[in-house]
Motif scaffolding. Structure first.
Motif, PDB file in Angstrom:
ATOM      1  N   SER A   1     -13.506 -69.567   3.107  1.00  0.00           N
ATOM      2  CA  SER A   1     -14.706 -68.794   1.874  1.00  0.00           C
ATOM      3  C   SER A   1     -15.235 -70.589   1.060  1.00  0.00           C
ATOM      4  O   SER A   1     -14.213 -71.687   0.934  1.00  0.00           O
ATOM      5  CB  SER A   1     -13.486 -68.254   0.966  1.00  0.00           C
ATOM      6  OG  SER A   1     -12.317 -69.471   0.647  1.00  0.00           O
TER       7      SER A   1
ATOM      8  N   ASN B   1     -20.683 -61.587   1.495  1.00  0.00           N
ATOM      9  CA  ASN B   1     -20.801 -62.428   0.210  1.00  0.00           C
ATOM     10  C   ASN B   1     -20.777 -61.261  -0.911  1.00  0.00           C
ATOM     11  O   ASN B   1     -20.996 -60.378  -0.849  1.00  0.00           O
ATOM     12  CB  ASN B   1     -22.363 -62.984   0.471  1.00  0.00           C
ATOM     13  CG  ASN B   1     -23.525 -63.900   0.997  1.00  0.00           C
ATOM     14  OD1 ASN B   1     -22.042 -64.746   0.979  1.00  0.00           O
ATOM     15  ND2 ASN B   1     -24.228 -64.034   2.129  1.00  0.00           N
TER      16      ASN B   1
ATOM     17  N   ASN C   1     -18.902 -66.538  -0.680  1.00  0.00           N
ATOM     18  CA  ASN C   1     -18.978 -66.681   0.687  1.00  0.00           C
ATOM     19  C   ASN C   1     -17.539 -66.662   1.729  1.00  0.00           C
ATOM     20  O   ASN C   1     -17.223 -67.202   1.690  1.00  0.00           O
ATOM     21  CB  ASN C   1     -20.014 -67.489   1.119  1.00  0.00           C
ATOM     22  CG  ASN C   1     -20.547 -67.195   2.623  1.00  0.00           C
ATOM     23  OD1 ASN C   1     -19.867 -68.315   3.821  1.00  0.00           O
ATOM     24  ND2 ASN C   1     -21.340 -66.229   3.491  1.00  0.00           N
TER      25      ASN C   1
END
Length: 890
Positions: A519, A565, A544
């Motif tokens: 992430s 996202n 993300n």
């Protein structure tokens, strides 16, 4: 010529007069300065009981020759009733005039008593540790005559509105530190204040050490929120010494019996439902050695906030709770280091200033079981059930081989370009690697069996932060972070049977898994204080997430590579209409680019102070979660967990609604706290295989099935806490119920969830006896539920392939025996020179050797081609285990 001389003489006279005036003025100034200095050098004390302020001032004039100027009418009726110990004139006068709305001004040899400037004023500043200048996050500030106030943010900055006058007194408190009393004056009100806090201390062989028992836990006015001093957690007994998450299991509402699972179960939730942050970076796995030890080093953490539900709109992405950890930034004055070891690992810390504006901090730990033979580690490995106990079968000769190590490193570099800026870079990395092999031979029935596992998992967390107090009203905090977690497993099994009686073919099978979570996150938080009634928090978070999962077992092959996202916005307002009531309301939105949908989370909380002793608090909120962790059942207990990302269809986004209500009452040093809670959670992911094969055959499909269900949690936590001098501790009792409902299981009827425990009781006691720190804890919990299959049967298909089915019937239809354990730690602190101190001690885990059953599994042995026999196996907790530890700090 004469006129010229006359003119010159006149000019000289004027110069002489000018020099004389300047000299005389300077002489008077020096005289006034000397008188002023003489006043300020005075040391005064006094005992005044029900005495008017005017008579006190007259007494000081007569005894000390101090001249006062004041308005008789203004001072009329003001009574002084206080003892003032010997101090300088300024502190004496501040104490004398405290809570009178009066201040003073010294001009030459006269002290003028006048009215304070009326506010309200707004002050701002920073709270730091006195010995290192480290910022202290989430410290509490409150006025002398009130119980309400404000708190510092994650960088230690504060903006305190509603200060009534420029001579008011306020207090600053922080868990584990001495409360500081700050007196304002007209000059301080306009300054950026830096408030240093110190620990209560005494001197031992020229080394300053604590003089009071370590205070670990602090209740707050916010429901479900508690502050924890991480450095003080080391005094609590744990299996590995200085274990953050295992120590936090002693807190009310946290499952104390989860000794073999990742993370914490908070108020009936699963561990993956709790957001864990270290300096703004999300951490996905919190454990070493399959959950026996946590991967956070308490020596590297300054403060922990634990939010057990009802948290505000600033936080999101999880449906149960938040654990927010702030890392240490390092000593700004001089270098310090420490090294130590216990029976399981060696550890070290280094901190130092980098020039005048920067600091560095590094802490590391590593086990040494792979380098040096360690009987304690061997014992823990054997008793934790990593190897199946096949010695129960008569005639078996079992050989176990293993190789295991872990390490973790936590570091931080902090740069302070100005008193209003804080820039830091943090890193967190952990690695575990485990290899095992088990060989079984039996000459009686002539077979050879071999199983081996190679498992590795790693965490990486990186973050960069910039916090700035732009104005007394406005503060911003920007975070960029990267987090990753991966686990990789390879497991193989082989059976070579050379027996004419038993008709069984040789078996060779394997299982592998490769799972990773990555992430990348940007978060921008803002705080704006309008006045003493309104503070607005708002921000944006962009994340993300990439999750990769690859699993292979016989003919089953699962491969997913998912990306999403998530964009979140939040706003919240803290409204304090009066001294008794505080309201916080806000909204958080989350947009999933993968699912293409918005999720809305309104939040609300309140706190009402009936009087200085009694407070009512509550919260309500909606929460969403787009990432889940799957945990396998105990049939393959060595397998690590795996993470999956919601897709809006078969793996939906979870959501939960929280209802919380609490009371806090303080009486004679006791802190009584009660919180009731109800949580309704939807779309929970459950991993439950419907068929289990004792010895899977080649060609049999093995599916990983995800079930989606609902969960309800209701309970109540009671806590009694006492911090008094040489003793600190608390008692907690939790009554709760956790029910799950999955349409495909238990005929669609609700059943007790795996984390359901009806009763939990905990006793935590910390004593300071001279140079000794003693921690004594006891926990009791009613048993967890488990499923006992009713029958097992075998079907033969047209290809004569045997497929074994287990009828689970009612889910979690039995309960394990109660869990209880007594632990103790004893540490002795002593000096080893002017700047060196040492600690030596012992930890006693499970003192009365209770072998608590952690989980129960069932296996089936073939009696005939059409009949199998059910056998029960229990995995138990670690038996009595002593451990020595030693640490030197210099």
């Amino acid at each position: 010529m004469k006129s010229i001389i006359t003119k010159s003489a006149s000019t000289v006279d004027r110069v002489r007069r000018t020099v004389f005036i300047i000299f005389f003025t300077l002489l008077l100034s020096l005289h006034g300065y000397a008188q002023n200095q003489a006043l300020e050098s005075l040391s005064l004390s006094g005992k005044f009981h029900n005495q008017s302020l005017i008579s006190v001032l007259n007494e000081l004039h007569q005894d000390k020759g101090i001249n006062f100027a004041y308005n008789d009418d203004r001072l009329e009726g003001i009574i002084i009733d206080k003892d003032i110990p010997k101090t300088n004139l300024e502190n004496f006068l501040y104490t004398l005039l405290e809570n009178t709305d009066l201040t003073f001004l010294i001009i030459d040899d006269t002290i003028i008593i006048k009215d304070s400037s009326l506010g309200p004023f707004k002050i701002n500043g920073k709270v730091v540790e006195a010995s290192s200048q480290e910022a202290l996050p989430f410290a509490t500030l409150y006025l002398a005559d009130k119980s309400e106030g404000t708190t510092t943010n994650q960088d230690g900055f504060f903006s305190f509105a509603g200060v009534p006058n420029d001579t008011a007194t306020f207090f600053v408190k922080y868990v584990g530190y001495k409360t500081e009393k700050v007196r304002l004056n007209p000059g301080k009100v306009k300054q950026f204040l830096v408030v240093p806090l110190e620990k209560e201390s005494r001197v031992l062989n020229e080394i300053v050490v604590n003089d009071v028992a370590d205070v670990i836990l602090e209740n707050t006015p916010v429901v479900g929120l508690q502050n924890i001093s991480a450095p003080q957690l080391e005094v609590l007994p744990t299996l590995a010494g200085g274990d953050v998450f295992r120590s936090m299991q002693y807190l009310p509402g946290v499952d104390a019996t989860n000794n073999s699972g990742g993370g914490l179960s908070i108020r009936g939730s699963l561990p993956d439902q709790c957001l864990v942050l270290y300096d703004g970076a999300t951490i996905y796995n919190m454990d070493h050695f399959f959950g026996l030890f946590s991967a956070f080093n308490p020596e590297a953490i300054k403060n922990i906030q634990i939010m057990k539900g009802g948290f505000d709109a600033k936080y999101g992405g999880r449906v149960a709770g938040v654990i927010n950890m702030s890392g240490k930034s390092g000593n700004a004055y001089e270098p310090h280091a420490s090294i130590g070891m216990n029976f399981l690992n060696a550890h070290g810390v280094f901190e130092s200033p980098l020039g005048k504006k920067a600091t560095v901090f590094v802490a590391a730990r590593r086990t040494y079981s792979d380098l040096i033979n360690n009987p304690t580690f061997d014992k823990i490995l054997e008793e934790s059930g990593r190897f199946d106990d096949n010695t129960r079968i008569e005639g078996n000769d079992v050989t176990n081989n293993y190789d295991y190590y872990f390490y973790d490193i936590m570091g931080k570099v902090t740069y302070r370009p100005s008193s209003k800026d804080m820039i830091s870079f943090s890193t967190y990395t952990t690695t575990d690697k485990y290899n095992s092999q088990q060989l079984i031979t039996n000459d009686t029935i002539r077979f050879f069996e071999e199983s081996s596992s190679q498992i590795k998992w790693r965490n990486i967390g990186l973050s960069g932060q910039w916090g700035r107090q732009w104005t007394p009203n406005y503060y911003s905090h920007l975070i960029f972070s990267y987090s990753s977690y991966f686990n990789k497993l390879d497991h193989s099994y082989a059976l070579d049977l050379d027996n004419e009686v038993i008709d069984q073919e040789d078996i060779a099978l394997s299982f592998s898994q490769d799972n990773s979570v990555r992430s990348r996150n940007m978060k921008f938080d803002n705080e704006y204080t309008f006045n003493d009634k309104h503070r607005l928090d708002f921000g944006i978070e962009i994340e993300n997430i990439n999750i990769f999962l690859h699993q292979e077992f016989i003919t089953s092959n699962v491969r997913n590579d998912d990306i999403d996202n998530l964009i979140s916005l939040y706003v919240k307002d803290t409204y304090t209409p009066n001294e008794k009531l505080s309201l916080t309301y806000g909204l958080r939105t989350m947009y999933s680019e993968n699912i293409k949908r918005n999720y809305y989370d309104p939040r609300f909380s309140f706190s009402y102070l009936f009087n200085k002793k009694l407070r009512l608090k509550g919260a309500w909120g909606i929460y969403h979660q787009a990432i889940s962790r799957g945990i396998r059942e105990v049939f393959y207990s060595n397998n690590p967990d795996f993470w999956v990302l919601s897709n809006g269809m078969d793996i939906p986004v979870s959501n939960s609604t929280h209802y919380m209500l609490g009371l806090n009452y303080q009486w004679k040093g006791f802190d009584f706290d009660m919180e009731a809670y109800y949580k309704d959670t939807r779309n929970l992911l459950e991993y439950v295989p419907r068929t289990i094969n004792s010895i899977p055959q080649e060609g049999i499909p093995y599916d990983y099935l995800y079930f989606v269900g609902d969960n309800t949690v209701k309970g109540i936590d009671f806590t009694v806490k006492k911090d008094l001098g040489l003793y600190s501790g608390w008692l907690t009792y939790t009554l709760s119920e956790v029910l799950s409902k999955i349409p495909e299981l238990n005929e669609g009827k609700p059943f007790p969830a795996q984390q359901d425990q009806r009763h939990q009781f905990k006793s935590v006691n910390i004593f300071k006896i001279k140079n000794f720190d003693i921690g004594l804890t006891w926990i009791y919990s009613s048993g967890k539920p488990y499923t006992e299959p009713k029958i097992s049967y075998r079907l033969h298909d047209v290809d004569e392939m045997n497929i074994e089915f287990i009828d689970l019937s009612e889910v979690n239809n039995r309960r394990l025996p109660a869990y209880h354990r007594l632990d103790m730690s004893i540490a002795y602190e002593f000096g080893m020179g002017k700047k060196t101190k040492a600690v030596i001690g012992v930890e006693l885990y499970n003192i009365y050797n209770r072998r608590n059953i952690l989980f129960r599994e069932f296996r089936y042995d073939e009696i005939s081609p059409y009949e199998v026999e059910k056998k029960q196996y229990d995995r138990t907790s670690i038996s009595f285990t002593p451990s020595l530890f030693f640490k030197v700090s210099f």
